[in-house]
Scaffold this motif. Sequence first.
Motif, PDB file in Angstrom:
ATOM      1  N   SER A   6     -32.096 -19.073 -23.961  1.00 55.05           N
ATOM      2  CA  SER A   6     -32.659 -18.872 -22.622  1.00 55.05           C
ATOM      3  C   SER A   6     -31.861 -17.831 -21.850  1.00 55.05           C
ATOM      4  N   SER A   7     -30.540 -17.898 -21.965  1.00 53.73           N
ATOM      5  CA  SER A   7     -29.685 -16.948 -21.266  1.00 53.73           C
ATOM      6  C   SER A   7     -29.907 -15.529 -21.791  1.00 53.73           C
ATOM      7  N   LEU A   8     -30.032 -15.386 -23.109  1.00 55.74           N
ATOM      8  CA  LEU A   8     -30.280 -14.072 -23.703  1.00 55.74           C
ATOM      9  C   LEU A   8     -31.652 -13.542 -23.284  1.00 55.74           C
ATOM     10  N   ALA A   9     -32.659 -14.424 -23.270  1.00 54.81           N
ATOM     11  CA  ALA A   9     -34.009 -14.020 -22.869  1.00 54.81           C
ATOM     12  C   ALA A   9     -34.031 -13.589 -21.409  1.00 54.81           C
ATOM     13  N   ASP A  10     -33.316 -14.331 -20.565  1.00 58.55           N
ATOM     14  CA  ASP A  10     -33.259 -13.985 -19.139  1.00 58.55           C
ATOM     15  C   ASP A  10     -32.590 -12.628 -18.927  1.00 58.55           C
TER      16      ASP A  10
END
Length: 472
Positions: free
Chosen positions: A116-120
Amino acid sequence: MQRPTTAPKPVIDLKHIRQNPELYAQNCLDRNYKAAATYPARINELFAQWQVKQREGRGLRERGNLLRRQLADPNSSIDDGNGDNANGLKGMTREQLLEEARKIKADLAAIEDAESSLADEMQCLALAIPNLTSKHTPVGDEPRVLRFINDHPEPGPDPSDRVWKSHAHIGAELGILDFTGAATASGWGWYYLLDEAAQLEQALVSYALTAATRAGWRQVSPPSMVYSHIASACGFQPRDQNGETQIYAIAQSAEDAARGKPEWCMAGTAEIPLAGMKADTTIDEAFLPLKRVAASRCYRAEAGARGSETKGLYRVHEFTKVELFAWTHPDEGLTEEVFNEMIDLQTEILQSLGLHCRVLEMPTTDLGASATRKIDIEAFFPSRRERNDGWGEVTSASICTDYQTRRLATRLKTASGKLVYPWTVNGTALAVPRVLAAILENGWNEEEKSVTIPEVLRPWMEGREKIGPRAR
């Protein structure tokens, strides 16, 4: 029922950016978005990390499924497909199986957080990348002159043959502009229009709205205050790439912030609330193109050198503007039809006002984040001869493709039922202060101490032909 006030979820075409990193990086450099030029490569790095996490998560989920099956039926046969108990579950106690299941659950949660952090981060970087540039746009910082309206004013009478005054001096001499009182009341960049100048403002608005509605543009009266995420989705950031303040933000109370209430800002142009009309909605293809025109007050912070060096009405904090906005098919040809219609309407208005203008295809460094192509029309201001040879922008028109609709989650339902993103086009029908200034300067008669009112505006000026000196 009240619509939600959360920001629409943007859907950026990350795949196209990943597949064309050099194209996007060069586009950023051409448009002077130097920091953003590194983002496409960084997105690919993050995507590679995200893929690793995906594989790790897939392996853990497969192991977790085996554990659940073993816990549900201890007598079940679990192997690796070769008949061997390679997974080592048969010899494990129930407590050991439960312990491993708990560990897998915790590991999966950590992996999903990382995903999720990478996608954000990828999304955040992609949102900061400007639109790709049209093939029509000159690369660099020099615009291309397309044509003139009402002919080029030069060569004309030698400047020494006529007294050229700025609109600020003319307005003061006629008693129709007051910058001093506005500076006391509001500060630099505000102004009072008095008597005929105030009438002229309303005449210009009425004339532009009449011309646009006659051409089939539906009139809207929009709000002046919008959610900040709507402005951002349209390509208007609190600060521009040079760090200068662009828009006025509304101070938020601690209570509203704690409740998660969205922040507001003052609209810098009616383009923003008009685009926001269709945020998080689906447009039926049968209604395209949707063409709107709106007169509104606009608010620009205009901090920094650009504002402080410009006096009078040319660059101000608050002004009236008539704006054109349209949603079109995601098709270059059909969109250019609407774009050209905008420019024809701008040309018609400025030509009928008797202003000398030039039409420019603007270069890459002058494009905002949302525009793929931009055409400006500049009027001739006698007082600005020492700056840009007297030319000053009075209208602009831009094609934004799906840059805004993706960020605003505005969808288009085609006749076949497919959901796609429409394109948007925006343009100034008339920016009142600058056009008013151009009328004062070009219509000034030094001998009579008067300004000739363009004939097309006279029906809204009580039939008056000139603005002359008055007793004060």
